[in-house]
Scaffold this active site. Structure first.
Site, PDB file in Angstrom:
ATOM      1  N   SER A 128       9.861  41.389  41.601  1.00  0.00           N
ATOM      2  CA  SER A 128       8.991  40.535  40.791  1.00  0.00           C
ATOM      3  C   SER A 128       7.936  41.364  40.077  1.00  0.00           C
ATOM      4  O   SER A 128       7.503  42.416  40.568  1.00  0.00           O
ATOM      5  CB  SER A 128       8.306  39.507  41.693  1.00  0.00           C
ATOM      6  OG  SER A 128       7.255  38.843  41.020  1.00  0.00           O
ATOM      7  N   GLU A 130       5.028  40.492  40.026  1.00  0.00           N
ATOM      8  CA  GLU A 130       3.845  40.390  40.883  1.00  0.00           C
ATOM      9  C   GLU A 130       3.677  41.621  41.773  1.00  0.00           C
ATOM     10  O   GLU A 130       2.622  41.839  42.359  1.00  0.00           O
ATOM     11  CB  GLU A 130       3.927  39.126  41.745  1.00  0.00           C
ATOM     12  CG  GLU A 130       3.815  37.835  40.960  1.00  0.00           C
ATOM     13  CD  GLU A 130       2.416  37.570  40.419  1.00  0.00           C
ATOM     14  OE1 GLU A 130       1.447  38.073  41.024  1.00  0.00           O
ATOM     15  OE2 GLU A 130       2.298  36.867  39.396  1.00  0.00           O
ATOM     16  N   TYR A 152       2.556  37.175  48.255  1.00  0.00           N
ATOM     17  CA  TYR A 152       3.893  37.168  47.650  1.00  0.00           C
ATOM     18  C   TYR A 152       4.208  38.535  47.045  1.00  0.00           C
ATOM     19  O   TYR A 152       5.273  39.110  47.281  1.00  0.00           O
ATOM     20  CB  TYR A 152       3.975  36.083  46.581  1.00  0.00           C
ATOM     21  CG  TYR A 152       5.244  36.136  45.767  1.00  0.00           C
ATOM     22  CD1 TYR A 152       6.461  35.744  46.317  1.00  0.00           C
ATOM     23  CD2 TYR A 152       5.226  36.588  44.447  1.00  0.00           C
ATOM     24  CE1 TYR A 152       7.627  35.803  45.573  1.00  0.00           C
ATOM     25  CE2 TYR A 152       6.385  36.643  43.695  1.00  0.00           C
ATOM     26  CZ  TYR A 152       7.582  36.255  44.267  1.00  0.00           C
ATOM     27  OH  TYR A 152       8.735  36.322  43.527  1.00  0.00           O
TER      28      TYR A 152
END
Length: 328
Positions: A128, A130, A152
């Site tokens: 991701s 992120e 996350y």
């Protein structure tokens, strides 16, 4: 003989698009689902409803190594796509422990099962943007240092490192795709993109009067999930495994997203949008933008859709949904 693919997270946005793509490629497609999903198929399986008779589903839990081992041993897949995760970033602030435990252990379990049961299989890990978080440079590429700003993001960095380690230590054909934000009409209602498109549709149809949002200036690199799953598959077709950034290469703010959506239905956003400080993340990421030069060079990756077309497609779908023209 048809190649066999196993997908975790097959009932989600990416899993459903990937399953459809693989079926068109002639694959035998298998998916791992939780037992609770099997007990509520009308609600849980809406994204894969059209292909349910063409795929094979297996009950298992990412938290249960034995259940995953049994599925892998039974299916003997040629390709494994590990997409399942607790993926809503805001929720990961509320329950950091379950996010980290589920995402890290689930990835570790899947990698270990592949190594033990199907070492010939090619493995894809869903990374991701992120992972980059508050990155030191922009745009971000495969060499950019990680600075995750949520549980996350931290869990995805750990999964990425596990995947790399299994590739190097055990010679698995294991690749990670660091996919930047990717949306579609199949995006979950909790994500800001879908929150905007669904509320704009509801406001247009007179079903609600307000759209509450947090940081309007946060910028993201948004693309279409249907295109990104093709990149997942292409990674596993390469002779050597590696890690790739997949992105549109453009950034847009949350404000731009809702302005395009409201303008599309002929409404003035200032009359409906309310900024709510309670919706801000404890540690937000200001700018994420992907550099896809490596994927372009290695397998010709190029994103061709426009941001406007993505927003309009999502609004169109939600208008049809709230008019009762779709089953959701």
């Amino acid at each position: 003989m048809a190649r066999k693919a196993l997908i975790t997270g097959i009932t989600g946005q990416d899993g459903s698009y990937l399953a459809e793509f693989l079926l068109k490629k002639g694959y035998e497609v298998h998916g791992i689902v939780r037992r609770v999903a099997l007990e509520d198929p009308e609600h849980r399986f809406w994204r894969i409803r059209a292909i349910l008779d063409k795929i094979r589903l297996h009950p298992a839990s990412l938290e249960s190594y034995p259940s995953l081992f049994r599925v892998l041993r039974h299916v003997q897949p040629d390709e494994v796509y590990h997409l399942a995760a607790q993926s809503f970033v805001s929720y990961s602030f509320e329950d950091e422990f379950s996010t980290i435990n589920t995402n890290i252990n689930g990835t570790h379990h899947m990698l270990s099962c592949v190594r033990e049961v199907s070492p010939h299989a090619r493995f894809y890990f869903a990374g991701s943007s992120e992972m980059f978080g508050e990155a030191p440079v922009s745009p971000q590429n495969e060499e950019t240092h990680f600075h995750p700003r949520s549980a996350y993001g931290i869990s995805k960095v750990a999964g990425y490192q596990l995947t790399r380690n299994y590739r190097e230590a055990y010679n698995l054909h294991a690749s990670s795709g660091m996919l930047f934000n990717h949306e579609s009409p199949r995006r979950g209602n909790e994500f800001v993109s879908r929150k905007i498109s669904s509320h704009v549709a509801r406001i247009k149809l007179g079903l609600t009067k307000r759209l509450s949002l947090g940081n309007l200036e946060a910028r993201r690199d948004w693309g279409h999930a249907q295109d990104y799953v093709v990149a997942m598959w292409t990674m596993l077709q390469q002779d050597s495994p590696s890690d790739y950034v997949i992105a549109s290469g453009e950034t847009h703010s949350v404000r731009e997203f809702f302005e395009i959506a409201f303008n599309y239905v002929g409404l003035e956003p200032r009359e409906y949008v309310v900024q709510d400080s309670a919706l801000y993340r404890p540690a937000d990421v200001s700018l994420l933008q992907g550099d896809t030069a490596k994927a372009a060079k290695q397998f010709g990756w190029k994103y061709s859709r426009t941001f406007t077309s993505l927003v309009q497609e999502m609004v169109d779908w939600d208008l049809r949904r709230y008019r009762g023209e779709l089953r959701d």
